[in-house]
Design a protein around this motif. Structure first.
Motif, PDB file in Angstrom:
ATOM      1  N   PHE A  36     110.919  91.383  37.678  1.00  0.00           N
ATOM      2  CA  PHE A  36     112.334  91.500  38.042  1.00  0.00           C
ATOM      3  C   PHE A  36     113.168  90.630  37.105  1.00  0.00           C
ATOM      4  CE2 PHE A  36     116.202  89.898  39.910  1.00  0.00           C
ATOM      5  CZ  PHE A  36     116.830  91.077  40.267  1.00  0.00           C
ATOM      6  N   THR A  37     114.131  91.265  36.442  1.00  0.00           N
ATOM      7  CA  THR A  37     115.029  90.518  35.566  1.00  0.00           C
ATOM      8  C   THR A  37     116.412  91.132  35.625  1.00  0.00           C
ATOM      9  OG1 THR A  37     115.387  89.692  33.314  1.00  0.00           O
ATOM     10  CG2 THR A  37     114.428  91.892  33.510  1.00  0.00           C
ATOM     11  N   THR A  38     117.425  90.292  35.457  1.00  0.00           N
ATOM     12  CA  THR A  38     118.794  90.805  35.334  1.00  0.00           C
ATOM     13  C   THR A  38     119.251  90.723  33.882  1.00  0.00           C
ATOM     14  OG1 THR A  38     119.641  88.615  35.891  1.00  0.00           O
ATOM     15  CG2 THR A  38     119.459  90.200  37.705  1.00  0.00           C
ATOM     16  N   LYS A  39     118.322  90.325  33.011  1.00  0.00           N
ATOM     17  CA  LYS A  39     118.677  90.211  31.592  1.00  0.00           C
ATOM     18  C   LYS A  39     118.487  91.546  30.894  1.00  0.00           C
ATOM     19  CE  LYS A  39     117.355  85.377  31.609  1.00  0.00           C
ATOM     20  NZ  LYS A  39     116.351  84.387  31.182  1.00  0.00           N
ATOM     21  N   GLY A  40     119.082  91.664  29.714  1.00  0.00           N
ATOM     22  CA  GLY A  40     119.018  92.921  28.982  1.00  0.00           C
ATOM     23  C   GLY A  40     117.632  93.201  28.434  1.00  0.00           C
ATOM     24  N   GLN A  41     117.445  94.448  27.982  1.00  0.00           N
ATOM     25  CA  GLN A  41     116.163  94.828  27.408  1.00  0.00           C
ATOM     26  C   GLN A  41     115.859  93.957  26.191  1.00  0.00           C
ATOM     27  OE1 GLN A  41     115.939  98.999  26.476  1.00  0.00           O
ATOM     28  NE2 GLN A  41     113.940  99.210  27.445  1.00  0.00           N
ATOM     29  N   GLU A  43     115.341  90.841  26.297  1.00  0.00           N
ATOM     30  CA  GLU A  43     115.774  89.454  26.554  1.00  0.00           C
ATOM     31  C   GLU A  43     114.957  88.795  27.650  1.00  0.00           C
ATOM     32  OE1 GLU A  43     120.022  88.776  27.045  1.00  0.00           O
ATOM     33  OE2 GLU A  43     120.361  90.561  25.819  1.00  0.00           O
ATOM     34  N   GLY A  44     114.819  89.488  28.774  1.00  0.00           N
ATOM     35  CA  GLY A  44     114.080  88.904  29.897  1.00  0.00           C
ATOM     36  C   GLY A  44     112.790  89.658  30.151  1.00  0.00           C
ATOM     37  N   THR A  45     111.764  88.913  30.595  1.00  0.00           N
ATOM     38  CA  THR A  45     110.502  89.564  30.972  1.00  0.00           C
ATOM     39  C   THR A  45     110.389  89.670  32.490  1.00  0.00           C
ATOM     40  OG1 THR A  45     109.324  87.460  31.102  1.00  0.00           O
ATOM     41  CG2 THR A  45     109.307  88.605  28.967  1.00  0.00           C
ATOM     42  N   GLY A  46     111.137  88.856  33.187  1.00  0.00           N
ATOM     43  CA  GLY A  46     111.012  88.825  34.646  1.00  0.00           C
ATOM     44  C   GLY A  46     109.720  88.184  35.115  1.00  0.00           C
ATOM     45  N   LEU A  47     109.095  87.407  34.244  1.00  0.00           N
ATOM     46  CA  LEU A  47     107.806  86.804  34.618  1.00  0.00           C
ATOM     47  C   LEU A  47     107.886  85.304  34.885  1.00  0.00           C
ATOM     48  CD1 LEU A  47     105.353  88.719  32.255  1.00  0.00           C
ATOM     49  CD2 LEU A  47     105.575  88.891  34.739  1.00  0.00           C
ATOM     50  N   GLY A  48     108.967  84.665  34.442  1.00  0.00           N
ATOM     51  CA  GLY A  48     109.036  83.202  34.540  1.00  0.00           C
ATOM     52  C   GLY A  48     108.833  82.701  35.961  1.00  0.00           C
ATOM     53  N   LEU A  49     109.588  83.218  36.891  1.00  0.00           N
ATOM     54  CA  LEU A  49     109.516  82.701  38.257  1.00  0.00           C
ATOM     55  C   LEU A  49     108.270  83.187  38.980  1.00  0.00           C
ATOM     56  CD1 LEU A  49     113.247  82.838  39.362  1.00  0.00           C
ATOM     57  CD2 LEU A  49     111.857  80.827  38.869  1.00  0.00           C
ATOM     58  N   SER A  50     107.846  84.414  38.715  1.00  0.00           N
ATOM     59  CA  SER A  50     106.668  84.911  39.423  1.00  0.00           C
ATOM     60  C   SER A  50     105.423  84.136  38.968  1.00  0.00           C
ATOM     61  CB  SER A  50     106.537  86.422  39.258  1.00  0.00           C
ATOM     62  OG  SER A  50     105.520  86.787  38.404  1.00  0.00           O
ATOM     63  N   VAL A  51     105.316  83.853  37.675  1.00  0.00           N
ATOM     64  CA  VAL A  51     104.182  83.060  37.182  1.00  0.00           C
ATOM     65  C   VAL A  51     104.273  81.633  37.725  1.00  0.00           C
ATOM     66  CG1 VAL A  51     103.159  82.023  35.113  1.00  0.00           C
ATOM     67  CG2 VAL A  51     103.757  84.450  35.120  1.00  0.00           C
ATOM     68  N   SER A  52     105.477  81.055  37.714  1.00  0.00           N
ATOM     69  CA  SER A  52     105.652  79.679  38.217  1.00  0.00           C
ATOM     70  C   SER A  52     105.258  79.587  39.691  1.00  0.00           C
ATOM     71  CB  SER A  52     107.104  79.230  38.058  1.00  0.00           C
ATOM     72  OG  SER A  52     107.488  79.293  36.707  1.00  0.00           O
ATOM     73  N   LEU A  53     105.712  80.558  40.491  1.00  0.00           N
ATOM     74  CA  LEU A  53     105.393  80.533  41.912  1.00  0.00           C
ATOM     75  C   LEU A  53     103.886  80.649  42.128  1.00  0.00           C
ATOM     76  CD1 LEU A  53     106.311  80.466  44.859  1.00  0.00           C
ATOM     77  CD2 LEU A  53     106.547  82.962  44.769  1.00  0.00           C
ATOM     78  N   GLY A  54     103.231  81.512  41.338  1.00  0.00           N
ATOM     79  CA  GLY A  54     101.780  81.668  41.449  1.00  0.00           C
ATOM     80  C   GLY A  54     101.058  80.351  41.184  1.00  0.00           C
ATOM     81  N   ILE A  55     101.469  79.639  40.147  1.00  0.00           N
ATOM     82  CA  ILE A  55     100.840  78.354  39.804  1.00  0.00           C
ATOM     83  C   ILE A  55     101.049  77.359  40.937  1.00  0.00           C
ATOM     84  CG2 ILE A  55     100.953  76.366  38.245  1.00  0.00           C
ATOM     85  CD1 ILE A  55     101.738  78.419  36.008  1.00  0.00           C
ATOM     86  N   VAL A  56     102.289  77.278  41.412  1.00  0.00           N
ATOM     87  CA  VAL A  56     102.609  76.311  42.470  1.00  0.00           C
ATOM     88  C   VAL A  56     101.826  76.639  43.748  1.00  0.00           C
ATOM     89  CG1 VAL A  56     104.464  75.507  43.988  1.00  0.00           C
ATOM     90  CG2 VAL A  56     104.846  75.654  41.517  1.00  0.00           C
ATOM     91  N   GLN A  57     101.744  77.928  44.088  1.00  0.00           N
ATOM     92  CA  GLN A  57     101.019  78.311  45.311  1.00  0.00           C
ATOM     93  C   GLN A  57      99.537  78.005  45.198  1.00  0.00           C
ATOM     94  OE1 GLN A  57     102.264  82.412  45.830  1.00  0.00           O
ATOM     95  NE2 GLN A  57     103.808  81.821  47.350  1.00  0.00           N
ATOM     96  N   ARG A  58      98.965  78.165  43.994  1.00  0.00           N
ATOM     97  CA  ARG A  58      97.535  77.849  43.825  1.00  0.00           C
ATOM     98  C   ARG A  58      97.278  76.354  43.942  1.00  0.00           C
ATOM     99  NH1 ARG A  58      97.989  81.941  40.118  1.00  0.00           N
ATOM    100  NH2 ARG A  58      97.880  80.598  38.298  1.00  0.00           N
ATOM    101  N   HIS A  59      98.332  75.556  43.840  1.00  0.00           N
ATOM    102  CA  HIS A  59      98.203  74.114  44.080  1.00  0.00           C
ATOM    103  C   HIS A  59      98.575  73.758  45.524  1.00  0.00           C
ATOM    104  CE1 HIS A  59      98.075  73.883  39.666  1.00  0.00           C
ATOM    105  NE2 HIS A  59      97.504  72.724  39.841  1.00  0.00           N
ATOM    106  N   GLY A  60      98.735  74.773  46.361  1.00  0.00           N
ATOM    107  CA  GLY A  60      99.044  74.515  47.761  1.00  0.00           C
ATOM    108  C   GLY A  60     100.506  74.188  47.998  1.00  0.00           C
ATOM    109  N   GLY A  61     101.359  74.557  47.060  1.00  0.00           N
ATOM    110  CA  GLY A  61     102.779  74.224  47.180  1.00  0.00           C
ATOM    111  C   GLY A  61     103.658  75.443  47.392  1.00  0.00           C
ATOM    112  N   GLU A  62     104.956  75.205  47.326  1.00  0.00           N
ATOM    113  CA  GLU A  62     105.918  76.299  47.466  1.00  0.00           C
ATOM    114  C   GLU A  62     107.172  75.987  46.661  1.00  0.00           C
ATOM    115  OE1 GLU A  62     108.218  75.294  51.571  1.00  0.00           O
ATOM    116  OE2 GLU A  62     106.194  76.097  51.783  1.00  0.00           O
TER     117      GLU A  62
END
Ligand SMILES: Nc1ncnc2c1ncn2[C@@H]1O[C@H](COP(=O)(O)OP(=O)(O)O)[C@@H](O)[C@H]1O
Ligand SMILES: [Mg+2]
Length: 92
Positions: A36-41, A43-62
């Motif tokens: 998911f991205t609101t940036k232009g073609q 420009e954005g991959t829409g992966l920054g937050l989803s990857v970050s959340l995955g890493i944080v969740q694997r550490h037991g965080g949110e």
């Protein structure tokens, strides 16, 4: 950008705050979706937050987010402040 860290009970809290454009309420529920991205073609991959959340969740965080359109956004990462004791002078 302002980054703050603190300990709250058994949690390490890290705020990442910006004074950017903010995120509209209707967009907020989607921002952690992969691609998911609101940036232009191109420009954005829409992966920054989803990857970050995955890493944080694997550490037991949110991750929590608070945002005001036109003012900015605060992402708060909360990680368990586990105290792991490693044996000293021994190979593990
Ligand atoms: N700090 C921020 N301020 C405003 N909008 C943001 C912020 N971080 C993320 N967003 C919104 O969430 C979407 C997804 O972010 P992200 O996963 O990092 O992918 P990308 O940056 O490639 O678009 C962005 O396209 C934007 O709409
Ligand atoms: Mg991004």
């Amino acid at each position: 950008m302002t980054v703050r860290s603190r300990k709250e009970d058994a949690w390490c809290m890290i705020d990442v705050e910006d004074t950017g454009c903010g995120i509209p309420a209707e967009v907020l529920p989607k921002i952690f979706d992969p691609f998911f991205t609101t940036k232009g073609q191109g420009e954005g991959t829409g992966l920054g937050l989803s990857v970050s959340l995955g890493i944080v969740q694997r550490h037991g965080g949110e991750i929590q987010v608070h945002s005001h359109v036109g003012k900015g956004t605060v992402f708060t990462v909360r990680l368990p402040a586990l105290h792991v004791r490693m044996p000293v002078g021994k190979d593990v």
